[in-house]
Design a protein around this motif. Structure first.
Motif, PDB file in Angstrom:
ATOM      1  N   PHE A 106      15.087   3.495  -6.953  1.00 55.22           N
ATOM      2  CA  PHE A 106      14.170   2.970  -7.966  1.00 55.22           C
ATOM      3  C   PHE A 106      13.571   4.075  -8.832  1.00 55.22           C
ATOM      4  N   ALA A 107      13.565   5.304  -8.329  1.00 54.99           N
ATOM      5  CA  ALA A 107      12.993   6.425  -9.078  1.00 54.99           C
ATOM      6  C   ALA A 107      13.770   7.697  -8.772  1.00 54.99           C
ATOM      7  N   PRO A 108      14.971   7.831  -9.326  1.00 55.13           N
ATOM      8  CA  PRO A 108      15.768   9.038  -9.064  1.00 55.13           C
ATOM      9  C   PRO A 108      15.265  10.271  -9.795  1.00 55.13           C
ATOM     10  N   ALA A 109      14.518  10.079 -10.877  1.00 55.21           N
ATOM     11  CA  ALA A 109      14.132  11.201 -11.737  1.00 55.21           C
ATOM     12  C   ALA A 109      12.852  11.855 -11.236  1.00 55.21           C
ATOM     13  N   THR A 110      12.986  12.631 -10.173  1.00 53.18           N
ATOM     14  CA  THR A 110      11.848  13.343  -9.627  1.00 53.18           C
ATOM     15  C   THR A 110      12.346  14.617  -8.970  1.00 53.18           C
ATOM     16  N   GLY A 111      11.429  15.550  -8.709  1.00 53.69           N
ATOM     17  CA  GLY A 111      11.833  16.861  -8.232  1.00 53.69           C
ATOM     18  C   GLY A 111      12.255  16.911  -6.778  1.00 53.69           C
ATOM     19  N   THR A 112      11.613  16.108  -5.927  1.00 54.14           N
ATOM     20  CA  THR A 112      11.913  16.140  -4.492  1.00 54.14           C
ATOM     21  C   THR A 112      12.148  14.725  -3.975  1.00 54.14           C
ATOM     22  N   PRO A 113      13.257  14.100  -4.341  1.00 59.91           N
ATOM     23  CA  PRO A 113      13.524  12.725  -3.903  1.00 59.91           C
ATOM     24  C   PRO A 113      13.761  12.663  -2.393  1.00 59.91           C
ATOM     25  N   GLU A 114      13.262  11.603  -1.768  1.00 60.05           N
ATOM     26  CA  GLU A 114      13.432  11.390  -0.330  1.00 60.05           C
ATOM     27  C   GLU A 114      13.924   9.964  -0.099  1.00 60.05           C
ATOM     28  N   PRO A 115      15.116   9.777   0.440  1.00 56.83           N
ATOM     29  CA  PRO A 115      15.622   8.424   0.707  1.00 56.83           C
ATOM     30  C   PRO A 115      14.727   7.687   1.705  1.00 56.83           C
ATOM     31  N   GLY A 116      14.771   6.368   1.620  1.00 54.34           N
ATOM     32  CA  GLY A 116      14.011   5.544   2.560  1.00 54.34           C
ATOM     33  C   GLY A 116      12.641   5.161   2.073  1.00 54.34           C
ATOM     34  N   GLY A 117      12.424   5.171   0.769  1.00 55.48           N
ATOM     35  CA  GLY A 117      11.098   4.875   0.227  1.00 55.48           C
ATOM     36  C   GLY A 117      10.899   3.422  -0.120  1.00 55.48           C
ATOM     37  N   TRP A 118       9.787   3.153  -0.758  1.00 53.45           N
ATOM     38  CA  TRP A 118       9.414   1.791  -1.139  1.00 53.45           C
ATOM     39  C   TRP A 118      10.116   1.384  -2.430  1.00 53.45           C
ATOM     40  N   SER A 119      10.169   0.098  -2.650  1.00 51.57           N
ATOM     41  CA  SER A 119      10.677  -0.423  -3.918  1.00 51.57           C
ATOM     42  C   SER A 119       9.541  -0.448  -4.934  1.00 51.57           C
ATOM     43  N   THR A 120       9.889  -0.570  -6.195  1.00 46.31           N
ATOM     44  CA  THR A 120       8.871  -0.657  -7.241  1.00 46.31           C
ATOM     45  C   THR A 120       7.983  -1.866  -7.021  1.00 46.31           C
ATOM     46  N   ARG A 121       8.569  -2.995  -6.680  1.00 45.40           N
ATOM     47  CA  ARG A 121       7.788  -4.219  -6.465  1.00 45.40           C
ATOM     48  C   ARG A 121       6.787  -4.048  -5.323  1.00 45.40           C
ATOM     49  N   GLU A 122       7.216  -3.388  -4.242  1.00 42.90           N
ATOM     50  CA  GLU A 122       6.316  -3.193  -3.103  1.00 42.90           C
ATOM     51  C   GLU A 122       5.125  -2.312  -3.484  1.00 42.90           C
ATOM     52  N   LEU A 123       5.380  -1.223  -4.213  1.00 45.50           N
ATOM     53  CA  LEU A 123       4.281  -0.355  -4.624  1.00 45.50           C
ATOM     54  C   LEU A 123       3.318  -1.084  -5.550  1.00 45.50           C
ATOM     55  N   LEU A 124       3.846  -1.840  -6.503  1.00 50.22           N
ATOM     56  CA  LEU A 124       2.977  -2.561  -7.437  1.00 50.22           C
ATOM     57  C   LEU A 124       2.141  -3.610  -6.708  1.00 50.22           C
ATOM     58  N   ALA A 125       2.726  -4.260  -5.703  1.00 50.27           N
ATOM     59  CA  ALA A 125       1.978  -5.250  -4.933  1.00 50.27           C
ATOM     60  C   ALA A 125       0.842  -4.590  -4.152  1.00 50.27           C
ATOM     61  N   ILE A 126       1.099  -3.399  -3.605  1.00 47.41           N
ATOM     62  CA  ILE A 126       0.062  -2.680  -2.868  1.00 47.41           C
ATOM     63  C   ILE A 126      -1.062  -2.261  -3.818  1.00 47.41           C
ATOM     64  N   LEU A 127      -0.702  -1.759  -4.984  1.00 49.96           N
ATOM     65  CA  LEU A 127      -1.721  -1.373  -5.959  1.00 49.96           C
ATOM     66  C   LEU A 127      -2.566  -2.567  -6.371  1.00 49.96           C
ATOM     67  N   ASP A 128      -1.936  -3.704  -6.612  1.00 50.51           N
ATOM     68  CA  ASP A 128      -2.697  -4.905  -6.978  1.00 50.51           C
ATOM     69  C   ASP A 128      -3.664  -5.295  -5.872  1.00 50.51           C
ATOM     70  N   GLY A 129      -3.286  -5.011  -4.619  1.00 47.21           N
ATOM     71  CA  GLY A 129      -4.147  -5.350  -3.495  1.00 47.21           C
ATOM     72  C   GLY A 129      -5.391  -4.483  -3.392  1.00 47.21           C
ATOM     73  N   LEU A 130      -5.462  -3.420  -4.175  1.00 48.57           N
ATOM     74  CA  LEU A 130      -6.625  -2.533  -4.150  1.00 48.57           C
ATOM     75  C   LEU A 130      -7.685  -2.952  -5.171  1.00 48.57           C
TER      76      LEU A 130
END
Length: 446
Positions: free
Chosen positions: A370-394
């Motif tokens: 979902f976000a390949p364009a970064t300096g230190t990518p790490e496989p096994g992360g969250w999806s964009t939808r999951e992160l946005l849902a968590i942010l909305d929950g704050l």
């Protein structure tokens, strides 16, 4: 002409037959068909209505020169005043892997061009019966502007971070547009590598005191590994070395990172004596140590939390011990599988409790799919939808500052996957700020 043609033209409503097809239509056309060239100038709008013209600002919001000495000029709002500012930090020389995040601010802005004030109503909020009357962060009480980027040198990290600290303080030091909600403007910063969060926290501390940090990242960002400075001094005496001034500064450094070499040449005003000082210092401040330093400077509370962690540790015990000493709890990426979005949100909210909060989002919290364009990518992360849902929950937290960092557009897909995701994360942070105004310490005293 074949007999079928007049019959067809009659069915289409044509008034007369011409030898050649014409476009635009001839002057007898209806108002709806009137050619553009026939409109009076007063009916033609050349200021609004296109996402492909003008400056590329975040979500096409007004640009204001927030760094000007006399306050913002240009843009909308009362004399260029604003309540929430988008501020770019084009800095990436604190990275330990792939560079390129200095182009992150422009990449995020480009990824946001599908958003604009009249077309940003949320489908997730404000349901009334069967109708959806969504919220819109750009159609609420807050005046939101894009302040552009802070000019940062790429030749000296210390000076660049000093520039960013000053820029952040200047932008947040302006008078807000709507003082009934908050006297101090808040900033969403577009990185830049994660080192840029430290200047932001320094600025935030000035207005709101210590904050709890919600740190979305694949790495903990708070290890502490002592390092030593090696100084070599070479003296070149062309005449006599009497009275030559030796300027030596002992530097204390913590953390891990790339070595840096500093060369300084000093010449005595009365002789031809030169002194060359070469300092080799493993940099103590970088995108992996900024939270440790923020804790040492007393900027953050012991109620902070990492979320989405999955990157390897350098020192398995030492890093965790120091992380906890700095006041951080941890939620790993796989905790989302155990607790779900609601569980992750609950643990974050319980951790930070009440009080001012700073949210920092390293885009590598997302999986590289979902976000390949970064300096230190790490496989096994969250999806964009999951992160946005968590942010909305704050929702409801007192978010006094935020950033989205480590976007390096050079590694993005042709469809700009990372830029689009980062722009959407910025939008979620903006919604949180608009929903909950926060009074600064100065505002409370007033």
């Amino acid at each position: 002409m074949k007999p079928e043609v007049p019959r067809l033209l009659a069915l289409l409503g044509a008034s007369q037959v011409r030898a050649h097809w014409q476009f635009p239509h001839a002057p007898g056309s209806t108002a709806a068909q009137r050619p553009l060239g026939g409109l009076p100038d007063n009916d033609v709008d050349i200021l609004y209505g296109s996402q492909f013209s003008g400056l590329t600002t975040y979500a096409r919001i007004p640009y204001v020169n927030c760094l000007a000495d006399e306050g913002g000029d240009g843009g909308e709002g009362a004399n260029g005043k604003y309540d929430i500012a988008i501020l770019g930090a084009p800095f990436d020389t604190g990275v330990t892997a792939r560079p390129g995040a200095r182009f992150g601010p422009r990449g995020i802005r480009a990824g946001s061009q599908g958003k604009y004030a009249d077309g940003a109503w949320s489908v997730y909020t404000g349901s009334v019966g069967r109708s959806v009357v969504g919220k819109n962060a750009l159609k609420s009480w807050a005046t939101v502007v894009d302040c552009g980027d802070v000019p940062l040198t790429y030749l000296d990290n210390n000076y660049a971070l000093a520039q960013l600290t000053k820029g952040h303080k200047v932008v947040s030091g302006r008078k807000s547009a709507n003082k009934t909600y908050a006297a101090t403007p808040r900033i969403i910063m577009l990185g830049g590598d994660h080192t840029t969060t430290l200047p932001a926290l320094r600025s935030v501390h000035k207005h709101w005191g210590q904050v709890s940090v919600i740190h979305f990242d694949s790495h903990i960002g708070a290890p502490a590994q002592p390092s030593l400075a090696i100084r070599l001094s070479l003296f070149y005496d062309l005449r006599r070395v009497t009275g030559a001034v030796a300027y030596q500064t002992m530097r204390k450094s913590t953390g891990r990172g790339h070595p840096s070499i500093h060369l300084s040449v000093y010449r005595h005003e009365n002789c031809e004596a030169h002194m060359l000082i070469m300092t080799i210092i493993p940099s103590g401040l970088n995108h992996g140590t900024f939270l440790h330093i923020a804790h040492e400077e007393g900027l953050i509370r012991n109620t902070s939390i990492h979320a989405g962690i999955r990157g390897p540790l350098v020192r398995p015990r030492g890093d965790i011990r120091n992380d906890e000493r700095c006041g951080f709890a941890r939620l790993t990426a796989r905790d989302l599988d155990l607790f779900g979005v609601a569980g992750v949100v609950s643990q974050i909210r319980n951790r930070v409790s009440a009080g001012p909060v700073y949210i920092s989002v390293d885009i590598d919290v997302l999986d590289p799919a979902f976000a390949p364009a970064t300096g230190t990518p790490e496989p096994g992360g969250w999806s964009t939808r999951e992160l946005l849902a968590i942010l909305d929950g704050l929702s409801g937290l007192e978010v006094v500052g935020a950033d989205v960092v480590e976007v390096a557009p050079a590694y993005d897909t042709r469809g700009e996957t990372t830029a689009l995701a980062a722009a959407e994360v910025v939008w979620s942070l903006l919604e949180l700020m608009v929903e909950t105004p926060v009074k600064s310490k100065s505002g409370l005293l007033a």
